[in-house]
Design a protein around this motif. Structure first.
Motif, PDB file in Angstrom:
ATOM      1  N   ALA C  61       0.599  -0.924   0.181  1.00 28.95           N
ATOM      2  CA  ALA C  61      -0.308  -0.051  -0.082  1.00 28.95           C
ATOM      3  C   ALA C  61       0.306   1.391   0.165  1.00 28.95           C
ATOM      4  O   ALA C  61       0.311   2.328  -0.725  1.00 28.95           O
ATOM      5  N   ALA C  64       2.021   1.235  -3.397  1.00 28.51           N
ATOM      6  CA  ALA C  64       1.846   2.314  -4.646  1.00 28.51           C
ATOM      7  C   ALA C  64       1.236   3.820  -4.067  1.00 28.51           C
ATOM      8  O   ALA C  64       1.110   4.620  -5.387  1.00 28.51           O
ATOM      9  N   ALA C  65       1.015   4.345  -2.814  1.00 30.21           N
ATOM     10  CA  ALA C  65       0.318   5.585  -2.659  1.00 30.21           C
ATOM     11  C   ALA C  65       2.198   6.567  -2.624  1.00 30.21           C
ATOM     12  O   ALA C  65       1.745   7.079  -3.090  1.00 30.21           O
ATOM     13  N   ALA C  68       1.937   6.417  -6.374  1.00 25.21           N
ATOM     14  CA  ALA C  68       1.388   7.530  -7.394  1.00 25.21           C
ATOM     15  C   ALA C  68       1.020   9.109  -6.696  1.00 25.21           C
ATOM     16  O   ALA C  68       1.276   9.969  -8.104  1.00 25.21           O
ATOM     17  N   GLN C  99      -0.225  -1.349 -11.806  1.00 24.30           N
ATOM     18  CA  GLN C  99      -1.265  -0.391 -11.539  1.00 24.30           C
ATOM     19  C   GLN C  99      -1.844   1.170 -11.645  1.00 24.30           C
ATOM     20  O   GLN C  99      -2.580   0.990 -11.727  1.00 24.30           O
TER      21      GLN C  99
ATOM     22  N   ARG D  58      -4.493  -5.867  -5.168  1.00 25.02           N
ATOM     23  CA  ARG D  58      -4.886  -4.750  -5.777  1.00 25.02           C
ATOM     24  C   ARG D  58      -5.748  -3.633  -5.208  1.00 25.02           C
ATOM     25  O   ARG D  58      -5.289  -2.200  -4.960  1.00 25.02           O
ATOM     26  N   LEU D  60      -6.485  -3.254  -2.164  1.00 21.34           N
ATOM     27  CA  LEU D  60      -5.879  -2.145  -0.966  1.00 21.34           C
ATOM     28  C   LEU D  60      -4.806  -1.067  -1.500  1.00 21.34           C
ATOM     29  O   LEU D  60      -4.632  -0.103  -1.078  1.00 21.34           O
ATOM     30  N   ALA D  61      -3.348  -1.546  -2.832  1.00 20.15           N
ATOM     31  CA  ALA D  61      -3.114  -0.782  -3.135  1.00 20.15           C
ATOM     32  C   ALA D  61      -3.778   0.332  -4.080  1.00 20.15           C
ATOM     33  O   ALA D  61      -3.204   1.581  -3.437  1.00 20.15           O
ATOM     34  N   VAL D  62      -5.043   0.344  -4.268  1.00 24.92           N
ATOM     35  CA  VAL D  62      -6.021   1.091  -4.811  1.00 24.92           C
ATOM     36  C   VAL D  62      -6.224   2.135  -3.618  1.00 24.92           C
ATOM     37  O   VAL D  62      -6.094   3.664  -3.899  1.00 24.92           O
ATOM     38  N   ALA D  64      -5.110   3.251  -1.706  1.00 27.33           N
ATOM     39  CA  ALA D  64      -4.028   3.627  -0.578  1.00 27.33           C
ATOM     40  C   ALA D  64      -3.708   4.661  -1.118  1.00 27.33           C
ATOM     41  O   ALA D  64      -3.724   5.979  -1.080  1.00 27.33           O
ATOM     42  N   ALA D  65      -3.590   4.059  -2.787  1.00 33.78           N
ATOM     43  CA  ALA D  65      -3.252   5.986  -4.517  1.00 33.78           C
ATOM     44  C   ALA D  65      -4.486   6.017  -3.773  1.00 33.78           C
ATOM     45  O   ALA D  65      -4.619   7.785  -4.128  1.00 33.78           O
TER      46      ALA D  65
END
Lengths: 127, 127, 127, 127, 127, 127
Positions: C61, C64-65, C68, C99, D58, D60-62, D64-65
């Motif tokens: 996570a 990802a953050a 982004a 992603q 996936r 959870l990553a989205v 987060a972002a």
């Protein structure tokens, strides 16, 4: 070009950003000379020249914003110099940078603190 | 939970954000009560309670950062109230918001100014 | 300073970020030593130490953050190491980075992938 | 249009986002129908259909972002539903949202938590 | 892989980004070869290949967006080359960069202008 | 106040943003009247009045930037009107918005497209 705004802005830019600011203006001459004029006239001739908020508070606000945005490292360094030039203490600057951890996250604050360390060391080396 | 940090933070949150801040804490109780504790302890118990920068300068820096980031409208309003609560004048706040046009663009500054108009009007309506 | 939070955070920081994290703490000592304490206490002592989500999911996570947001390259590298340290596979990390093209655009994803390539190569060179 | 990608993407979109996702596709028909196809084909037909990372990680990553970016409130809600649809627990989601306080600041985390509260309540009301 | 999209995208990538674009694709081969395919297929095979807006307007829009976001310096340079490759004049590019001062702040515009200076000088050195 | 810049800016603001722009200026009168002057003078009197790039290309660049930034929904709508006012077709605008999916992610593009749908419908309702 409005010569009053330009002259007032140029004096204000020198007062706040000193040599750092003059370098930015010079660097623009080859790519966008009109933009150098706008930079002197609007931010410095119009905004920084306003009464109603002292330069110390203005510079701390700019340091906060650039640290939070995190996408303008060179300008953050110019304004860390600027904050010191107009009388902010190193402690006040560090306090603002740490506070940004709350509002923009620890990575933004860390990058701001490491930029400050560089600026403080550069000034110590000159002194 | 470190009760000193919590109590110090709770007092500081009430001093700065008043009723607005207490509402945020209450709103967290149903979704993430631990986060309410962290919010009291770290930003208010640790950071805002530090010496070295007065609350007025801290709040102006936060208003600057939230205006520049532009992605936290509710928190910006809480801190516009907070800035007034700790003694910033409306003029000082408006000056900081206008200055953000230089560093984050005119749209960010406009949204900050319109948020300030709402906050000022809400306080006038109560007064 | 709450010594339990500090000690718990310090252990957690070493577990996740290893040598990379210790370097960040050391780098803060000259500019903002209190901030090193906060960094150990709140993110690591409070947040990463919570049950309810395993460290692998937490690190994915964070990767990802930071990918982004795109404004914290050094911290992204620390957390790419961190994700590997807590057991994420290279493939899982690359999947998360790809992603991000959907949610933050191809440039953000590309910069994340190139950071991962550097981190993977650095670890291969050591091994 | 590559019919395999489209069909695979459409199935994946329904699996993850359910009715919320179908509404987004329908809403595009009047303004940019080709974009609805791209949205099905690239994010869902290409990316979400990849092996190598499960849908829970996936989503959870989205979450987060999108929480960290803070500029896509409607899409964050769609993906809070999506995370629940693919098997993430409410606790796992809340943990990810709280963690964003460290990387993107408390305001971003608060806005994520309040979005989650709305989504959880909406699902409770239906159940 | 849809070979039509791939081939159309590859031709379009070469037309717009030239050698700069091919380098990005090559750099992906060691870390995420599938992502190189997606990059060719979706942005170039799907989007840039659409009628309805000429490549000059598309590239000026991309230069504007990347300058405003400010978190993708390498991609901005690729697209400054791209804008010149598809026929934008240096003056048109500089105008777009200066305009970003209004919408994303002077620091974003300055960083864009200095990136353009580098790109223009690199092309002059080759010529 | 430089009356030439002001008058030139006021004419340009009316040409581009029409009634939408005049409303923004009026809304500023109660909170920051000087900022209304700056908004007319610098963006419109200085930047939009420059030769070297036509108004259609300028507006498409602004629509791209505001969509990518994603934190200025009201200003994006003003400039979607502006783009149509200076002669951009709906198709050209939709193409720019779809392209932002590549550079700022699908959520940013979706929010831009839904803003465009509102603006197009509002103009259809008036027509």
């Amino acid at each position: 070009m409005d010569s009053n705004r330009y002259l007032r802005g140029w004096e204000k830019l020198k007062e706040i950003d000193g040599e750092q600011g003059e370098k930015v203006i010079a660097a623009l001459s080859g790519i966008a000379p009109d933009f150098a004029d706008y930079l002197i006239e609007f931010p410095f001739g119009d905004i920084y020249s306003r009464p109603g908020l002292d330069l110390k508070a203005r510079e701390l606000a700019v340091v906060a914003a650039l640290t939070a945005l995190g996408n303008a490292a060179p300008q953050l360094k110019v304004h860390l110099h600027g904050a010191l030039n107009v009388g902010c203490s190193r402690q006040e600057i560090v306090e603002v940078l740490m506070q940004m951890a709350v509002y923009a996250g620890f990575p933004a604050a860390l990058n701001g603190l490491f930029a400050a360390r560089e600026v403080f060391e550069a000034r110590d080396a000159v002194a």
